[in-house]
Design a protein around this motif. Structure first.
Motif, PDB file in Angstrom:
ATOM      1  N   LYS A 153      12.216   8.810  12.182  1.00 25.87           N
ATOM      2  CA  LYS A 153      12.272   9.346  10.826  1.00 25.87           C
ATOM      3  C   LYS A 153      10.917   9.197  10.150  1.00 25.87           C
ATOM      4  CE  LYS A 153      14.170   4.939   9.206  1.00 25.87           C
ATOM      5  NZ  LYS A 153      15.305   4.292   8.514  1.00 25.87           N
ATOM      6  N   LEU A 154      10.671  10.043   9.168  1.00 23.21           N
ATOM      7  CA  LEU A 154       9.505   9.948   8.298  1.00 23.21           C
ATOM      8  C   LEU A 154      10.030   9.908   6.867  1.00 23.21           C
ATOM      9  CD1 LEU A 154       7.118  12.577   9.953  1.00 23.21           C
ATOM     10  CD2 LEU A 154       7.069  10.099  10.241  1.00 23.21           C
ATOM     11  N   GLU A 155       9.828   8.781   6.194  1.00 22.18           N
ATOM     12  CA  GLU A 155      10.387   8.587   4.852  1.00 22.18           C
ATOM     13  C   GLU A 155       9.281   8.575   3.803  1.00 22.18           C
ATOM     14  OE1 GLU A 155      14.097   5.669   5.308  1.00 22.18           O
ATOM     15  OE2 GLU A 155      12.214   4.796   6.050  1.00 22.18           O
ATOM     16  N   PHE A 156       9.634   9.001   2.593  1.00 20.68           N
ATOM     17  CA  PHE A 156       8.687   9.019   1.482  1.00 20.68           C
ATOM     18  C   PHE A 156       9.410   8.578   0.221  1.00 20.68           C
ATOM     19  CE2 PHE A 156       7.431  12.158   4.609  1.00 20.68           C
ATOM     20  CZ  PHE A 156       6.098  11.841   4.826  1.00 20.68           C
ATOM     21  N   PHE A 157       8.762   7.689  -0.553  1.00 19.24           N
ATOM     22  CA  PHE A 157       9.370   7.149  -1.761  1.00 19.24           C
ATOM     23  C   PHE A 157       8.339   7.100  -2.888  1.00 19.24           C
ATOM     24  CE2 PHE A 157      11.273   5.053   1.922  1.00 19.24           C
ATOM     25  CZ  PHE A 157      12.630   5.369   1.756  1.00 19.24           C
ATOM     26  N   THR A 158       8.809   7.204  -4.118  1.00 17.26           N
ATOM     27  CA  THR A 158       7.947   7.042  -5.286  1.00 17.26           C
ATOM     28  C   THR A 158       7.590   5.568  -5.447  1.00 17.26           C
ATOM     29  OG1 THR A 158       9.024   8.897  -6.396  1.00 17.26           O
ATOM     30  CG2 THR A 158       7.791   7.361  -7.791  1.00 17.26           C
ATOM     31  N   PRO A 159       6.342   5.240  -5.711  1.00 15.37           N
ATOM     32  CA  PRO A 159       5.967   3.833  -5.916  1.00 15.37           C
ATOM     33  C   PRO A 159       6.714   3.218  -7.094  1.00 15.37           C
ATOM     34  CG  PRO A 159       4.008   5.197  -5.623  1.00 15.37           C
ATOM     35  CD  PRO A 159       5.171   6.132  -5.790  1.00 15.37           C
ATOM     36  N   ARG A 160       6.928   1.928  -7.033  1.00 16.24           N
ATOM     37  CA  ARG A 160       7.537   1.176  -8.150  1.00 16.24           C
ATOM     38  C   ARG A 160       6.415   0.749  -9.092  1.00 16.24           C
ATOM     39  NH1 ARG A 160      10.058  -3.192  -4.431  1.00 16.24           N
ATOM     40  NH2 ARG A 160      10.169  -4.361  -6.386  1.00 16.24           N
ATOM     41  N   TYR A 161       6.023   1.655  -9.961  1.00 17.69           N
ATOM     42  CA  TYR A 161       4.846   1.430 -10.797  1.00 17.69           C
ATOM     43  C   TYR A 161       4.976   0.200 -11.697  1.00 17.69           C
ATOM     44  CZ  TYR A 161       3.215   6.060  -9.415  1.00 17.69           C
ATOM     45  OH  TYR A 161       2.785   7.148  -8.686  1.00 17.69           O
ATOM     46  N   SER A 162       6.152  -0.042 -12.252  1.00 17.16           N
ATOM     47  CA  SER A 162       6.313  -1.179 -13.161  1.00 17.16           C
ATOM     48  C   SER A 162       6.252  -2.502 -12.413  1.00 17.16           C
ATOM     49  CB  SER A 162       7.645  -1.062 -13.918  1.00 17.16           C
ATOM     50  OG  SER A 162       8.742  -1.030 -13.009  1.00 17.16           O
ATOM     51  N   ASP A 163       6.718  -2.525 -11.168  1.00 18.63           N
ATOM     52  CA  ASP A 163       6.692  -3.752 -10.383  1.00 18.63           C
ATOM     53  C   ASP A 163       5.332  -4.001  -9.724  1.00 18.63           C
ATOM     54  OD1 ASP A 163       9.331  -4.162 -11.024  1.00 18.63           O
ATOM     55  OD2 ASP A 163      10.119  -3.351  -9.151  1.00 18.63           O
ATOM     56  N   PHE A 164       4.592  -2.921  -9.462  1.00 20.09           N
ATOM     57  CA  PHE A 164       3.275  -3.009  -8.823  1.00 20.09           C
ATOM     58  C   PHE A 164       2.238  -2.344  -9.746  1.00 20.09           C
ATOM     59  CE2 PHE A 164       6.326  -3.346  -5.403  1.00 20.09           C
ATOM     60  CZ  PHE A 164       5.793  -4.313  -4.564  1.00 20.09           C
ATOM     61  N   PRO A 165       1.746  -3.063 -10.754  1.00 21.15           N
ATOM     62  CA  PRO A 165       0.870  -2.464 -11.783  1.00 21.15           C
ATOM     63  C   PRO A 165      -0.493  -2.017 -11.278  1.00 21.15           C
ATOM     64  CG  PRO A 165       1.768  -4.600 -12.484  1.00 21.15           C
ATOM     65  CD  PRO A 165       2.024  -4.477 -11.026  1.00 21.15           C
ATOM     66  N   ALA A 166      -0.861  -2.354 -10.053  1.00 15.84           N
ATOM     67  CA  ALA A 166      -2.213  -2.049  -9.569  1.00 15.84           C
ATOM     68  C   ALA A 166      -2.534  -0.566  -9.647  1.00 15.84           C
ATOM     69  CB  ALA A 166      -2.371  -2.539  -8.129  1.00 15.84           C
ATOM     70  N   LEU A 167      -1.544   0.287  -9.369  1.00 10.91           N
ATOM     71  CA  LEU A 167      -1.813   1.727  -9.355  1.00 10.91           C
ATOM     72  C   LEU A 167      -2.196   2.231 -10.738  1.00 10.91           C
ATOM     73  CD1 LEU A 167       1.031   2.948  -6.970  1.00 10.91           C
ATOM     74  CD2 LEU A 167      -1.380   2.557  -6.434  1.00 10.91           C
ATOM     75  N   ASN A 168      -1.492   1.777 -11.765  1.00  9.34           N
ATOM     76  CA  ASN A 168      -1.820   2.222 -13.120  1.00  9.34           C
ATOM     77  C   ASN A 168      -3.141   1.622 -13.602  1.00  9.34           C
ATOM     78  OD1 ASN A 168       0.427   3.886 -13.485  1.00  9.34           O
ATOM     79  ND2 ASN A 168       1.707   2.190 -14.196  1.00  9.34           N
ATOM     80  N   LEU A 169      -3.429   0.382 -13.202  1.00 11.88           N
ATOM     81  CA  LEU A 169      -4.718  -0.219 -13.563  1.00 11.88           C
ATOM     82  C   LEU A 169      -5.868   0.548 -12.916  1.00 11.88           C
ATOM     83  CD1 LEU A 169      -3.831  -4.022 -13.252  1.00 11.88           C
ATOM     84  CD2 LEU A 169      -4.304  -2.752 -15.371  1.00 11.88           C
ATOM     85  N   ARG A 201      -5.816   3.718 -11.945  1.00 13.97           N
ATOM     86  CA  ARG A 201      -5.933   5.038 -12.580  1.00 13.97           C
ATOM     87  C   ARG A 201      -6.692   4.913 -13.897  1.00 13.97           C
ATOM     88  NH1 ARG A 201      -3.859   9.680 -11.457  1.00 13.97           N
ATOM     89  NH2 ARG A 201      -2.317   8.807 -10.012  1.00 13.97           N
ATOM     90  N   ARG A 202      -6.363   3.879 -14.651  1.00  7.74           N
ATOM     91  CA  ARG A 202      -7.071   3.649 -15.915  1.00  7.74           C
ATOM     92  C   ARG A 202      -8.560   3.446 -15.672  1.00  7.74           C
ATOM     93  NH1 ARG A 202      -6.300  -2.047 -19.087  1.00  7.74           N
ATOM     94  NH2 ARG A 202      -8.303  -2.031 -20.222  1.00  7.74           N
ATOM     95  N   ALA A 203      -8.906   2.631 -14.670  1.00  5.68           N
ATOM     96  CA  ALA A 203     -10.320   2.369 -14.376  1.00  5.68           C
ATOM     97  C   ALA A 203     -11.023   3.633 -13.908  1.00  5.68           C
ATOM     98  CB  ALA A 203     -10.438   1.274 -13.324  1.00  5.68           C
ATOM     99  N   GLY A 204     -10.363   4.396 -13.033  1.00  4.31           N
ATOM    100  CA  GLY A 204     -10.981   5.615 -12.515  1.00  4.31           C
ATOM    101  C   GLY A 204     -11.185   6.664 -13.588  1.00  4.31           C
ATOM    102  N   GLU A 205     -10.237   6.779 -14.496  1.00  4.85           N
ATOM    103  CA  GLU A 205     -10.365   7.757 -15.576  1.00  4.85           C
ATOM    104  C   GLU A 205     -11.440   7.342 -16.576  1.00  4.85           C
ATOM    105  OE1 GLU A 205      -6.386   8.014 -17.072  1.00  4.85           O
ATOM    106  OE2 GLU A 205      -5.786   9.553 -15.598  1.00  4.85           O
ATOM    107  N   ALA A 206     -11.555   6.052 -16.836  1.00 11.72           N
ATOM    108  CA  ALA A 206     -12.571   5.567 -17.773  1.00 11.72           C
ATOM    109  C   ALA A 206     -13.964   5.654 -17.149  1.00 11.72           C
ATOM    110  CB  ALA A 206     -12.271   4.131 -18.186  1.00 11.72           C
ATOM    111  N   GLY A 207     -14.053   5.372 -15.856  1.00 17.97           N
ATOM    112  CA  GLY A 207     -15.339   5.423 -15.168  1.00 17.97           C
ATOM    113  C   GLY A 207     -16.288   4.352 -15.660  1.00 17.97           C
TER     114      GLY A 207
END
Length: 418
Positions: free
Chosen positions: A324-340, A342-348
């Motif tokens: 099987k090949l599975e795909f899931f949406t990240p748990r953004y609230s439990d793993f804040p690194a992705l939003n941090l 994105r914030r850093a990349g957008e701010a530059g």
């Protein structure tokens, strides 16, 4: 295709070891002319004795005598940070594979670019910290910047020849259209892309060892548990980053610079099997993906042999055995690194360097059992919140921000020590 003459920075790490395997697998296509390591003199000598490059470098100058005694031939020996920059600029080297964890690869990478060497980049920190500078220097010096991370190599393969191709000849020196407007653009001179045809770049993530772990259990997680990656065999720092998803956050920023796309068009999807290494969705709704077994030899070889594909002994996918090949949406609230990230990349500016430095300190503190697993995110966010970012920084400003962030993160660690 003639043999590519390659210098490997970080020869004793997991990427360096895989690169040595590639060189053994395709000796008619890859010749190693230089090997560099930080402090593991014995392992560097062992590798050098096998492939016999003309030059080796050990950053830890106190172990040079150990290196000399362990070598069974007499290569040219470089030492220290200056030696690392010198070996990156070897006259007969054509490509420098940068596989140094952390910030140590930045100066030798810039030196190699200035010397006209192509880069194969496995150290994502280089582009996270100084993507604007690195990609600008690569364009101005007419060199290639080729991705070795499996995800970015996959994206490169999906994009190559598919989007707004301006010139098929491999020695074309056409400027990326994004660069005229201050964007980054792909750092290669072949198949320059107009990425307006790209709707999304989709980075796949295994999800790490805690993909299904409830957030209420995070405080009790140990370094041993975090180091048990379900798919890849990597060093401790990048393995912890995979557990927190900071690794994927760094890759988001790296993709932004490598391919000249805005951060809003870079997304992450959880894919536990690590067979689909990343995907590109186009304006017409079609999606291309690159698939292979989880082995870093695949992207390393393509970076070295690009734009050619060369037979090897690596196992091809057996689709009949893929359950099987599975795909899931990240748990953004439990793993804040992705939003941090994105914030850093957008701010530059200097904020990505600050995020990266704070994360390095926090990961080291967690591995040393000084702070809890969730404290890694807390420390990074606190340091980012306190930083006054500098827009379009030069290298000195980036390195100053890096040092400031490390000091600030150490202060946070002291306040959170168990």
């Amino acid at each position: 295709m003639k043999r590519k003459r390659v210098v490997i920075l970080g020869a004793t790490g997991s990427i360096g070891e895989s690169a040595l395997k590639v060189a053994r697998d395709i000796p008619e296509r890859m010749e190693i002319v230089g090997l560099a390591a930080n402090r593991n003199a014995e392992k560097l000598a062992e590798a050098a004795n096998k492939v016999r490059p003309e030059s080796v470098c050990l950053v830890d100058e106190t172990k040079i005598d150990i290196l000399r005694k362990a070598l069974d031939y007499e290569p040219r020996i470089f030492a220290g940070e200056e030696g690392l920059r010198e070996i990156a600029c070897l006259t007969n080297g054509e490509m420098v594979l940068v596989a140094i964890v952390g910030t140590g690869g930045l100066r030798p990478s810039l030196a190699a670019i200035e010397a006209g060497k192509d880069l194969a980049v496995a150290s994502k920190e280089i582009l996270v910290m100084a993507g604007e500078i690195v990609m600008r220097e690569a364009r101005e010096n007419g060199v290639h910047v080729l991705p070795v991370d499996s995800e970015h190599n996959a994206i490169f393969q999906c994009l190559e020849g598919k989007v707004g191709q301006k010139q098929k000849h491999p020695t074309s020196n056409i400027q990326h259209p994004m660069s005229k407007a201050g964007g980054s653009g792909l750092g290669v001179r072949c198949s320059m892309f107009d990425v307006s045809d790209v709707r999304r770049i989709i980075l796949t993530a295994s999800g790490g060892p805690f993909r299904e772990t409830h957030a209420k259990e995070f405080d009790d997680l140990t370094p041993e548990e975090a180091l048990k990656h379900p798919t890849w065999n990597m060093g401790p720092k990048i393995t912890i980053d995979s557990a927190t998803l900071f690794n994927k956050g760094l890759e988001m920023i790296e993709a932004h610079w490598l391919f000249g796309v805005e951060m809003k068009r870079v997304e992450v999807i959880i894919h536990p099997q690590s067979i689909v290494h990343s995907m590109v969705e186009f304006a017409d709704g079609s999606t291309l993906a690159q698939l292979s077994y989880s082995d870093m030899c695949f992207p390393i070889q393509y970076a070295v042999t690009w734009p050619y594909r060369v037979p090897n002994t690596l196992p091809p996918l057996d689709f009949s055995k893929l359950s099987k090949l599975e795909f899931f949406t990240p748990r953004y609230s439990d793993f804040p690194a992705l939003n941090l990230a994105r914030r850093a990349g957008e701010a530059g500016g200097t904020l990505p360097a600050v995020m990266n430095a704070a994360n390095e300190v926090a990961v080291a503190a967690f591995l040393d059992r000084q702070v809890s697993f969730p404290s890694i995110w807390q420390i990074v966010e606190e340091v980012m919140n306190r930083h006054a970012s500098v827009a379009h920084p030069d290298l000195d400003a980036i390195l100053q921000a890096d040092q400031w962030a490390r000091a600030a993160a150490i202060g946070c660690v002291e306040s959170l020590k168990r």
